[in-house]
Scaffold this active site. Structure first.
Site, short mmCIF file in Angstrom:
data_model
loop_
_atom_site.label_atom_id
_atom_site.label_comp_id
_atom_site.label_asym_id
_atom_site.label_seq_id
_atom_site.Cartn_x
_atom_site.Cartn_y
_atom_site.Cartn_z
N ASP A 73 -11.34 3.63 -0.82
CA ASP A 73 -9.88 3.94 -0.43
C ASP A 73 -9.47 5.11 0.27
O ASP A 73 -9.12 6.26 -0.26
CB ASP A 73 -9.33 3.97 -2.02
CG ASP A 73 -7.65 4.24 -1.93
OD1 ASP A 73 -7.04 3.83 -1.19
OD2 ASP A 73 -7.30 4.90 -3.13
N LYS A 75 -7.25 4.52 3.20
CA LYS A 75 -5.94 4.34 3.78
C LYS A 75 -5.68 4.77 5.23
O LYS A 75 -4.86 5.48 5.52
CB LYS A 75 -4.86 4.82 2.76
CG LYS A 75 -4.81 4.55 1.23
CD LYS A 75 -3.74 5.46 0.62
CE LYS A 75 -3.76 5.25 -0.67
NZ LYS A 75 -4.81 5.71 -1.56
N THR A 136 2.55 3.37 -5.08
CA THR A 136 3.31 3.18 -6.54
C THR A 136 3.75 4.29 -7.07
O THR A 136 4.63 4.49 -7.95
CB THR A 136 2.27 2.51 -7.50
OG1 THR A 136 0.95 3.19 -7.53
CG2 THR A 136 1.90 1.08 -7.42
N ARG A 228 -6.41 7.47 -14.36
CA ARG A 228 -6.18 8.34 -15.51
C ARG A 228 -6.35 7.75 -16.81
O ARG A 228 -6.69 8.31 -17.93
CB ARG A 228 -5.00 9.25 -15.12
CG ARG A 228 -5.37 10.40 -14.18
CD ARG A 228 -4.20 11.14 -13.69
NE ARG A 228 -3.30 10.15 -12.86
CZ ARG A 228 -2.53 10.66 -11.99
NH1 ARG A 228 -2.01 11.80 -12.26
NH2 ARG A 228 -1.63 9.74 -11.40
#
Length: 252
Positions: A73, A75, A136, A228
């Protein structure tokens, strides 16, 4: 492995819809300590900027040796040629999924795919490539005021999803709350990978557009990314099992 096919086979079939654990740890030793809790279980994990920038490719080598699937990840978001060459390099790591920012545009996303295909070793399946719509952690107000995007958040997400599909990519990163409208617009075979997953009794931290694993399942999400809620739990394995049960719709 054909990650895109594996993740997307049937919107209602959670056997092929992974729970991806975000390994947002500062280094390899912390990752090893966390994974020791899982007693050799084969997982789908996400390696983000913090961990990859600290440890480099060795973290991917370690995870592959443990037979975990990997979502890298990072991006990517730059001019098309830079992203193309970057993806060509990332393809050599033989991970299962990578991503870009849809905001980079159609030419950039097409270049990303070209780089992935060029860099994938002969005889191997290229990684699935998905694009971030809006993080998000981004609210509509923040998007409008800070990014100067004067549309509704859902309109922007839907536009980026359609652009991503037109660019040939496999899917998007979005909130699970946006999955139904994306599926209606671009079809069920388009991947929707959704972070911001929390159990009902947990706080949202720095996220804004959050949902429970059960909501993600009911909305037809292809894969959930959980950080988390699992990694920060006092008993990570127990938290993982609870999330997995809700995600797969298992009665306990």
């Amino acid at each position: 492995m054909n990650t895109s096919q594996n993740v997307s086979e049937g919107a209602g079939n959670n056997v092929n819809k992974p729970l991806i654990i975000a390994l947002d740890f500062p280094g390899l030793q912390e990752v090893k300590g966390f994974l020791n809790e899982f007693d050799g279980e084969k997982l789908f994990v996400k390696v983000g900027m913090e961990l990859f920038y600290k440890e480099g490719p060795q973290i991917l080598t370690y995870l592959k040796e443990q037979q975990h699937q990997i979502f890298l990840d990072l991006k990517l978001h730059d001019i098309p040629n830079t992203v193309k060459n970057g993806m060509k390099s990332l393809a050599s790591y033989e991970v299962d999924m990578v991503n870009v920012h849809a905001l980079g545009g159609k030419a950039m996303m097409e270049a990303a795919l070209e780089g992935l295909e060029a860099g994938t070793p002969s005889g191997q399946q290229r990684p699935a490539c998905i694009a971030v719509t809006q993080l998000t952690s981004t609210s509509e107000e923040r998007m409008q005021q800070e990014q100067l995007i004067g549309h509704k958040l859902q309109e922007v997400v839907l536009h980026y999803a359609a652009l991503t599909k037109k660019s040939g990519l496999d899917g998007v990163v979005c909130s699970t709350l946006e999955v139904p409208m994306i599926r209606q617009k671009v079809g069920d075979k388009f991947l929707t990978v959704t972070p911001g997953i929390r159990l009902a009794n947990q706080g949202v931290d720095d996220q804004v557009r959050v949902a429970t694993p059960e909501t993600a399942r009911m909305n037809g999400t292809s894969a959930i990314v959980v950080g988390r809620a699992i990694t920060g739990a006092k008993q990570p394995l127990q938290a993982y099992k609870q999330v997995k049960q809700e995600w797969e719709g298992v009665q306990v």
